[in-house]
Design a protein around this motif. Structure first.
Motif, PDB file in Angstrom:
ATOM      1  N   HIS A 117       0.815  -1.217   0.000  1.00  0.00           N
ATOM      2  CA  HIS A 117       0.000   0.000   0.000  1.00  0.00           C
ATOM      3  C   HIS A 117       0.851   1.270   0.000  1.00  0.00           C
ATOM      4  CE1 HIS A 117       0.327   1.324   4.233  1.00  0.00           C
ATOM      5  NE2 HIS A 117      -0.458   2.323   3.924  1.00  0.00           N
ATOM      6  N   PHE A 118       2.152   1.135   0.209  1.00  0.00           N
ATOM      7  CA  PHE A 118       3.028   2.316   0.172  1.00  0.00           C
ATOM      8  C   PHE A 118       3.285   2.826  -1.248  1.00  0.00           C
ATOM      9  CE2 PHE A 118       4.972   0.507   4.240  1.00  0.00           C
ATOM     10  CZ  PHE A 118       4.181   1.307   5.046  1.00  0.00           C
ATOM     11  N   PHE A 119       3.090   1.991  -2.256  1.00  0.00           N
ATOM     12  CA  PHE A 119       3.478   2.347  -3.619  1.00  0.00           C
ATOM     13  C   PHE A 119       2.946   3.702  -4.099  1.00  0.00           C
ATOM     14  CE2 PHE A 119       3.492   2.103  -8.244  1.00  0.00           C
ATOM     15  CZ  PHE A 119       4.819   1.755  -8.472  1.00  0.00           C
ATOM     16  N   PRO A 120       1.654   4.001  -3.982  1.00  0.00           N
ATOM     17  CA  PRO A 120       1.177   5.290  -4.505  1.00  0.00           C
ATOM     18  C   PRO A 120       1.737   6.507  -3.762  1.00  0.00           C
ATOM     19  CG  PRO A 120      -0.638   4.061  -3.515  1.00  0.00           C
ATOM     20  CD  PRO A 120       0.554   3.171  -3.495  1.00  0.00           C
ATOM     21  N   TYR A 121       2.280   6.296  -2.573  1.00  0.00           N
ATOM     22  CA  TYR A 121       2.864   7.424  -1.855  1.00  0.00           C
ATOM     23  C   TYR A 121       4.138   7.926  -2.531  1.00  0.00           C
ATOM     24  CZ  TYR A 121      -0.555   6.740   1.772  1.00  0.00           C
ATOM     25  OH  TYR A 121      -1.744   6.642   2.454  1.00  0.00           O
ATOM     26  N   GLY A 122       4.719   7.110  -3.403  1.00  0.00           N
ATOM     27  CA  GLY A 122       5.851   7.581  -4.201  1.00  0.00           C
ATOM     28  C   GLY A 122       5.448   8.771  -5.052  1.00  0.00           C
ATOM     29  N   ASN A 126       6.257  12.589  -4.072  1.00  0.00           N
ATOM     30  CA  ASN A 126       7.287  12.837  -5.085  1.00  0.00           C
ATOM     31  C   ASN A 126       8.653  12.303  -4.633  1.00  0.00           C
ATOM     32  OD1 ASN A 126       8.155  13.743  -7.596  1.00  0.00           O
ATOM     33  ND2 ASN A 126       8.753  15.748  -6.807  1.00  0.00           N
ATOM     34  N   THR A 127       8.669  11.021  -4.262  1.00  0.00           N
ATOM     35  CA  THR A 127       9.900  10.394  -3.808  1.00  0.00           C
ATOM     36  C   THR A 127       9.984   8.953  -4.297  1.00  0.00           C
ATOM     37  OG1 THR A 127      11.233   9.796  -1.884  1.00  0.00           O
ATOM     38  CG2 THR A 127       8.859   9.791  -1.570  1.00  0.00           C
ATOM     39  N   LYS A 128      11.169   8.552  -4.677  1.00  0.00           N
ATOM     40  CA  LYS A 128      11.384   7.181  -5.162  1.00  0.00           C
ATOM     41  C   LYS A 128      11.369   6.160  -4.028  1.00  0.00           C
ATOM     42  CE  LYS A 128      13.989   8.602  -9.163  1.00  0.00           C
ATOM     43  NZ  LYS A 128      15.293   8.910  -9.687  1.00  0.00           N
ATOM     44  N   ALA A 129      11.570   6.608  -2.823  1.00  0.00           N
ATOM     45  CA  ALA A 129      11.678   5.679  -1.693  1.00  0.00           C
ATOM     46  C   ALA A 129      10.456   4.765  -1.598  1.00  0.00           C
ATOM     47  CB  ALA A 129      11.866   6.457  -0.389  1.00  0.00           C
ATOM     48  N   ILE A 168      12.157   4.729   6.362  1.00  0.00           N
ATOM     49  CA  ILE A 168      12.179   6.003   7.082  1.00  0.00           C
ATOM     50  C   ILE A 168      13.509   6.716   6.871  1.00  0.00           C
ATOM     51  CG2 ILE A 168      12.267   7.030   9.403  1.00  0.00           C
ATOM     52  CD1 ILE A 168      10.106   4.951  10.198  1.00  0.00           C
ATOM     53  N   PHE A 169      14.598   5.989   6.945  1.00  0.00           N
ATOM     54  CA  PHE A 169      15.915   6.595   6.725  1.00  0.00           C
ATOM     55  C   PHE A 169      15.989   7.217   5.340  1.00  0.00           C
ATOM     56  CE2 PHE A 169      20.354   6.188   5.274  1.00  0.00           C
ATOM     57  CZ  PHE A 169      20.946   7.072   6.171  1.00  0.00           C
ATOM     58  N   TRP A 170      15.545   6.496   4.324  1.00  0.00           N
ATOM     59  CA  TRP A 170      15.562   6.999   2.947  1.00  0.00           C
ATOM     60  C   TRP A 170      14.658   8.222   2.813  1.00  0.00           C
ATOM     61  CZ3 TRP A 170      14.730   3.242  -1.767  1.00  0.00           C
ATOM     62  CH2 TRP A 170      15.013   3.911  -2.966  1.00  0.00           C
ATOM     63  N   LEU A 171      13.481   8.169   3.419  1.00  0.00           N
ATOM     64  CA  LEU A 171      12.558   9.303   3.351  1.00  0.00           C
ATOM     65  C   LEU A 171      13.099  10.520   4.091  1.00  0.00           C
ATOM     66  CD1 LEU A 171       9.188   7.426   3.833  1.00  0.00           C
ATOM     67  CD2 LEU A 171       9.982   8.567   1.745  1.00  0.00           C
ATOM     68  N   PHE A 172      13.806  10.285   5.183  1.00  0.00           N
ATOM     69  CA  PHE A 172      14.413  11.400   5.915  1.00  0.00           C
ATOM     70  C   PHE A 172      15.471  12.079   5.045  1.00  0.00           C
ATOM     71  CE2 PHE A 172      17.661  13.130   8.788  1.00  0.00           C
ATOM     72  CZ  PHE A 172      16.875  14.052   9.481  1.00  0.00           C
ATOM     73  N   LEU A 173      16.279  11.277   4.352  1.00  0.00           N
ATOM     74  CA  LEU A 173      17.282  11.850   3.439  1.00  0.00           C
ATOM     75  C   LEU A 173      16.605  12.642   2.323  1.00  0.00           C
ATOM     76  CD1 LEU A 173      19.836   8.904   3.091  1.00  0.00           C
ATOM     77  CD2 LEU A 173      20.035  10.960   4.512  1.00  0.00           C
ATOM     78  N   ASP A 174      15.515  12.120   1.792  1.00  0.00           N
ATOM     79  CA  ASP A 174      14.762  12.818   0.751  1.00  0.00           C
ATOM     80  C   ASP A 174      14.204  14.136   1.284  1.00  0.00           C
ATOM     81  OD1 ASP A 174      13.217  12.686  -1.959  1.00  0.00           O
ATOM     82  OD2 ASP A 174      11.654  13.057  -0.446  1.00  0.00           O
ATOM     83  N   PHE A 175      13.653  14.105   2.496  1.00  0.00           N
ATOM     84  CA  PHE A 175      13.115  15.306   3.124  1.00  0.00           C
ATOM     85  C   PHE A 175      14.220  16.350   3.295  1.00  0.00           C
ATOM     86  CE2 PHE A 175      12.665  17.612   7.166  1.00  0.00           C
ATOM     87  CZ  PHE A 175      11.544  18.368   6.879  1.00  0.00           C
ATOM     88  N   LYS A 176      15.375  15.920   3.807  1.00  0.00           N
ATOM     89  CA  LYS A 176      16.498  16.844   4.011  1.00  0.00           C
ATOM     90  C   LYS A 176      16.949  17.452   2.692  1.00  0.00           C
ATOM     91  CE  LYS A 176      17.427  17.183   8.316  1.00  0.00           C
ATOM     92  NZ  LYS A 176      17.155  18.457   8.960  1.00  0.00           N
ATOM     93  N   LYS A 177      17.001  16.647   1.651  1.00  0.00           N
ATOM     94  CA  LYS A 177      17.408  17.142   0.333  1.00  0.00           C
ATOM     95  C   LYS A 177      16.425  18.197  -0.166  1.00  0.00           C
ATOM     96  CE  LYS A 177      18.141  15.508  -4.374  1.00  0.00           C
ATOM     97  NZ  LYS A 177      18.009  14.347  -5.263  1.00  0.00           N
TER      98      LYS A 177
END
Length: 183
Positions: A117-122, A126-129, A168-177
């Motif tokens: 169910h996480f797929f559409p959240y990409g 707007n994140t590949k994670a 979460i780690f990947w999303l945090f990096l995306d957020f920081k970017k």
């Protein structure tokens, strides 16, 4: 405002939905503990379903702590996140079918649905994670269950916890970017 700008605003203001994932880690940790207990599988499955009731209230509390805007009222796409989350409930008949017919696989079905169910959240954030981790979670859980052959089912929710931590780690990096470069 362009569509990509709206999605990036959702990503930054909502902190990529990390509050929901942190809540998920808490819930899946409880499920791991449940599946470590010397209980009948039916009892474990009932407790699994009960544990999920903590998800939403916990995510609201975590949102307040990490200052994530989960409502996103003034963004035209804001309600879409809620609909995407509710879409997961459409798959619950599969979980209930497993609960009735193959109780040992209820945790498998629930874990695969959670990951998928996480797929559409990409797209939403707007994140590949999410695009990558949704199938990784689902396929990893599937192969883990094949490997387990009915034993040590507690490894399934533990794997979900570990994969959520990675997400979460990947999303945090995306957020920081996105906050660093103002995207």
């Amino acid at each position: 405002m362009e569509l990509v700008d709206l999605r990036n605003e959702l990503s930054v203001r909502g902190k990529n939905g990390i509050n929901f994932l942190l809540s998920g880690i808490f819930v899946w940790t409880i499920i791991t503990i449940i599946f470590l207990q010397p209980l009948e599988i039916h009892q474990k499955n009932i407790f699994l379903l009960c544990a999920t009731g903590l998800m939403f209230p916990l995510s609201i509390g975590i949102a307040a702590i990490i200052k994530a805007d989960w409502k996103l009222d003034n963004n035209p796409l804001g309600k879409l996140g809620l609909y995407l989350n509710f879409a997961q409930f459409i798959y619950f008949p599969i979980v209930f079918w497993g609960l009735i017919n193959i109780p040992e696989d209820t945790v498998l079905y629930f874990a695969i649905i959670t990951g998928a169910h996480f797929f559409p959240y990409g797209w939403f954030y707007n994140t590949k994670a999410y695009y990558v981790m949704a199938p990784v979670i689902s396929v990893t859980i599937f192969f883990l269950r094949l490997y387990l052959k009915g034993e040590n089912l507690w490894l399934i929710p533990l794997a979900v916890v570990c994969l959520l931590l990675l997400l979460i780690f990947w999303l945090f990096l995306d957020f920081k970017k996105k906050t660093k470069y103002g995207s």
